[in-house]
Write an enzyme that holds these catalytic residues in place. Structure first.
Site, mmCIF file in Angstrom:
data_model
loop_
_atom_site.group_PDB
_atom_site.id
_atom_site.type_symbol
_atom_site.label_atom_id
_atom_site.label_comp_id
_atom_site.label_asym_id
_atom_site.label_seq_id
_atom_site.Cartn_x
_atom_site.Cartn_y
_atom_site.Cartn_z
ATOM 1 N N LYS A 1 0.852 -1.201 0.000
ATOM 2 C CA LYS A 1 0.000 0.000 0.000
ATOM 3 C C LYS A 1 0.882 1.244 0.000
ATOM 4 O O LYS A 1 1.743 1.405 0.856
ATOM 5 C CB LYS A 1 -0.898 0.004 1.240
ATOM 6 C CG LYS A 1 -1.792 1.232 1.325
ATOM 7 C CD LYS A 1 -2.790 1.127 2.454
ATOM 8 C CE LYS A 1 -2.305 1.671 3.765
ATOM 9 N NZ LYS A 1 -2.074 3.133 3.785
ATOM 10 N N ASP B 1 -3.453 4.306 -1.935
ATOM 11 C CA ASP B 1 -4.386 4.739 -0.880
ATOM 12 C C ASP B 1 -4.375 6.265 -0.808
ATOM 13 O O ASP B 1 -3.794 6.848 0.109
ATOM 14 C CB ASP B 1 -3.923 4.102 0.440
ATOM 15 C CG ASP B 1 -4.780 4.486 1.627
ATOM 16 O OD1 ASP B 1 -5.922 4.924 1.430
ATOM 17 O OD2 ASP B 1 -4.294 4.344 2.776
ATOM 18 N N LYS C 1 -7.385 8.099 -1.259
ATOM 19 C CA LYS C 1 -8.715 8.516 -0.765
ATOM 20 C C LYS C 1 -9.236 9.754 -1.497
ATOM 21 O O LYS C 1 -9.494 10.806 -0.875
ATOM 22 C CB LYS C 1 -8.652 8.807 0.742
ATOM 23 C CG LYS C 1 -8.159 7.649 1.595
ATOM 24 C CD LYS C 1 -8.164 7.998 3.075
ATOM 25 C CE LYS C 1 -7.669 6.889 3.963
ATOM 26 N NZ LYS C 1 -6.205 6.622 3.842
ATOM 27 N N PHE C 2 -9.446 9.612 -2.804
ATOM 28 C CA PHE C 2 -9.904 10.768 -3.586
ATOM 29 C C PHE C 2 -11.283 11.250 -3.112
ATOM 30 O O PHE C 2 -12.183 10.440 -2.849
ATOM 31 C CB PHE C 2 -9.993 10.404 -5.072
ATOM 32 C CG PHE C 2 -8.671 9.997 -5.676
ATOM 33 C CD1 PHE C 2 -7.534 10.776 -5.507
ATOM 34 C CD2 PHE C 2 -8.571 8.833 -6.426
ATOM 35 C CE1 PHE C 2 -6.319 10.404 -6.075
ATOM 36 C CE2 PHE C 2 -7.363 8.451 -6.996
ATOM 37 C CZ PHE C 2 -6.234 9.234 -6.817
ATOM 38 N N ASP D 1 -13.529 14.696 -4.328
ATOM 39 C CA ASP D 1 -13.592 15.980 -5.030
ATOM 40 C C ASP D 1 -14.829 15.925 -5.929
ATOM 41 O O ASP D 1 -15.635 14.997 -5.809
ATOM 42 C CB ASP D 1 -12.284 16.173 -5.840
ATOM 43 C CG ASP D 1 -11.930 17.649 -6.021
ATOM 44 O OD1 ASP D 1 -12.843 18.432 -6.365
ATOM 45 O OD2 ASP D 1 -10.759 18.015 -5.842
ATOM 46 N N ILE D 2 -14.966 16.878 -6.830
ATOM 47 C CA ILE D 2 -16.118 16.814 -7.735
ATOM 48 C C ILE D 2 -15.955 15.598 -8.658
ATOM 49 O O ILE D 2 -14.827 15.131 -8.892
ATOM 50 C CB ILE D 2 -16.272 18.123 -8.556
ATOM 51 C CG1 ILE D 2 -15.023 18.402 -9.381
ATOM 52 C CG2 ILE D 2 -16.600 19.293 -7.636
ATOM 53 C CD1 ILE D 2 -15.202 19.545 -10.382
ATOM 54 N N ASN E 1 -15.942 14.888 -11.824
ATOM 55 C CA ASN E 1 -15.041 14.912 -12.973
ATOM 56 C C ASN E 1 -13.576 14.803 -12.540
ATOM 57 O O ASN E 1 -12.777 14.074 -13.146
ATOM 58 C CB ASN E 1 -15.270 16.206 -13.767
ATOM 59 C CG ASN E 1 -14.437 16.239 -15.017
ATOM 60 O OD1 ASN E 1 -14.591 15.372 -15.885
ATOM 61 N ND2 ASN E 1 -13.545 17.207 -15.110
ATOM 62 N N THR F 1 -11.601 5.948 10.788
ATOM 63 C CA THR F 1 -11.635 5.404 12.152
ATOM 64 C C THR F 1 -11.228 6.449 13.195
ATOM 65 O O THR F 1 -11.465 6.269 14.379
ATOM 66 C CB THR F 1 -10.732 4.152 12.276
ATOM 67 O OG1 THR F 1 -9.501 4.439 11.642
ATOM 68 C CG2 THR F 1 -11.369 2.945 11.633
ATOM 69 N N GLN G 1 -3.128 2.634 17.223
ATOM 70 C CA GLN G 1 -4.384 2.004 16.797
ATOM 71 C C GLN G 1 -5.210 1.677 18.044
ATOM 72 O O GLN G 1 -4.679 1.174 19.025
ATOM 73 C CB GLN G 1 -4.118 0.714 16.000
ATOM 74 C CG GLN G 1 -3.400 0.939 14.680
ATOM 75 C CD GLN G 1 -4.321 1.473 13.588
ATOM 76 O OE1 GLN G 1 -5.470 1.843 13.837
ATOM 77 N NE2 GLN G 1 -3.806 1.546 12.375
ATOM 78 N N ARG H 1 3.410 -1.000 10.652
ATOM 79 C CA ARG H 1 4.559 -1.046 11.568
ATOM 80 C C ARG H 1 4.916 -2.413 12.152
ATOM 81 O O ARG H 1 6.108 -2.683 12.324
ATOM 82 C CB ARG H 1 4.345 -0.005 12.674
ATOM 83 C CG ARG H 1 4.470 1.416 12.132
ATOM 84 C CD ARG H 1 3.810 2.431 13.010
ATOM 85 N NE ARG H 1 2.358 2.288 13.014
ATOM 86 C CZ ARG H 1 1.538 3.014 13.738
ATOM 87 N NH1 ARG H 1 2.010 3.936 14.539
ATOM 88 N NH2 ARG H 1 0.225 2.827 13.662
HETATM 89 O O1 C5P Z 1 1.312 0.721 11.047
HETATM 90 P P1 C5P Z 1 -0.138 0.333 10.976
HETATM 91 O O2 C5P Z 1 -0.367 -1.163 10.851
HETATM 92 O O3 C5P Z 1 -0.970 0.945 12.077
HETATM 93 O O4 C5P Z 1 -0.610 0.972 9.570
HETATM 94 C C1 C5P Z 1 -1.944 0.974 9.153
HETATM 95 C C2 C5P Z 1 -2.059 1.651 7.822
HETATM 96 O O5 C5P Z 1 -3.435 1.724 7.457
HETATM 97 C C3 C5P Z 1 -1.530 3.090 7.779
HETATM 98 O O6 C5P Z 1 -1.018 3.316 6.470
HETATM 99 C C4 C5P Z 1 -2.778 3.917 8.017
HETATM 100 O O7 C5P Z 1 -2.686 5.193 7.427
HETATM 101 C C5 C5P Z 1 -3.838 3.086 7.305
HETATM 102 N N1 C5P Z 1 -5.201 3.284 7.786
HETATM 103 C C6 C5P Z 1 -5.567 3.094 9.109
HETATM 104 N N2 C5P Z 1 -6.862 3.313 9.500
HETATM 105 C C7 C5P Z 1 -7.787 3.699 8.604
HETATM 106 C C8 C5P Z 1 -7.440 3.888 7.267
HETATM 107 C C9 C5P Z 1 -6.109 3.677 6.891
HETATM 108 O O8 C5P Z 1 -4.737 2.712 9.931
HETATM 109 N N3 C5P Z 1 -9.041 3.846 8.993
#
Ligand code: C5P
Length: 229
Positions: free
Chosen positions: A32, A59, A61-62, A64-65, A67, A118, A188, A209
């Site tokens: 990703k 990743d 996450k677009f 916008d409008i 078009n 999240t 997280q 990580r």
């Molecule tokens: O290092 P870790 O396992 O926490 O990475 C999770 C990845 O998923 C990161 O790139 C983070 O930006 C992404 N992500 C997230 N939660 C979301 C959407 C994306 O942790 N709701």
């Protein structure tokens, strides 16, 4: 069988990312690329990863409008990425335009949507005058995503059982917040092990990580791919 593991390449430059990727093989995992790496290393680095044979989830996450989002999705498809995403809160017209853009260029790239970030709890939603409960909003936006013919959503593993039931077996559920047993949660909040996430119906797990900062990333990858976590 191809791996259901997507490694989040959250590195601050291409050299660091490359040094990490050198240890891997495309059969081990998908990769990703998010804002950090894309902003510092750009489309050429994404193409480089595609040329190495990796399935790339772009990743960005677009939102916008219609078009503009459609054009961005077409550009992403031209890089050869395997998956990309938009914000479902951009609405069904925006999502339909994005999907149409991929169909128009005969791209088989998967298009998924983010429902509710999240990081947005009830208080944060209320601060922007969204009075729905986060879970109701996730359900609503996931249904809108499916009705717009997208392939799936990014969701937390806690939402997976409910969404799998609501949206059927073919809809992709892509899930970050995954921690192999005994690993540090970091920032997280609501984590799940890879195995529990698959049991809950998740299609692909996103892990950053716990792998990128491991002393021996290949050992952790192997454990995850063999469901021993
Ligand atoms: O290092 P870790 O396992 O926490 O990475 C999770 C990845 O998923 C990161 O790139 C983070 O930006 C992404 N992500 C997230 N939660 C979301 C959407 C994306 O942790 N709701």
């Amino acid at each position: 069988m191809s791996s259901k593991l997507i490694i989040a390449l959250d590195f601050s430059n291409a050299e660091l990312a490359n040094n990490f990727v050198k240890q891997l093989s495309p059969s081990d995992c998908k990769l990703k690329v998010g804002f950090e790496l894309f902003v510092n290393s750009g489309p050429d680095f994404v193409k480089h990863l595609v040329d190495l044979g990796y399935d790339i989830f772009l990743d960005l996450k677009f939102h916008d409008i219609p078009n503009t989002v459609a054009s961005a999705c077409q550009s992403a498809a031209e890089l050869g990425v395997w998956m990309m995403n938009v914000h479902a809160s951009g609405g069904n017209v925006m999502m339909n335009a994005a999907k149409q853009a991929l169909d128009n260029c005969n791209s088989s790239a998967k298009l998924i949507a983010v429902t509710v970030l999240t990081s947005m709890d009830q208080a944060q939603l209320e601060s922007i005058n969204i009075l729905e409960k986060p879970q109701d909003r996730v359900k609503h936006l996931a249904q809108l995503t499916k009705n717009s013919s997208l392939d799936g959503v990014v969701c937390s593993a806690q939402e997976a059982t409910l969404l799998r039931k609501q949206l059927g077996d073919d809809f992709l559920l892509v899930t970050p917040g995954i921690r192999p047993k005994g690993m540090n949660a970091g920032d997280q909040k609501r984590i799940m092990t890879p195995n529990d996430a698959y049991q809950a119906g998740v299609s692909y797990i996103v892990v950053g990580r716990p792998i990128t900062q491991a002393e021996n990333p290949l050992v952790v990858i192997d454990q995850i791919n063999n469901d021993t976590t």
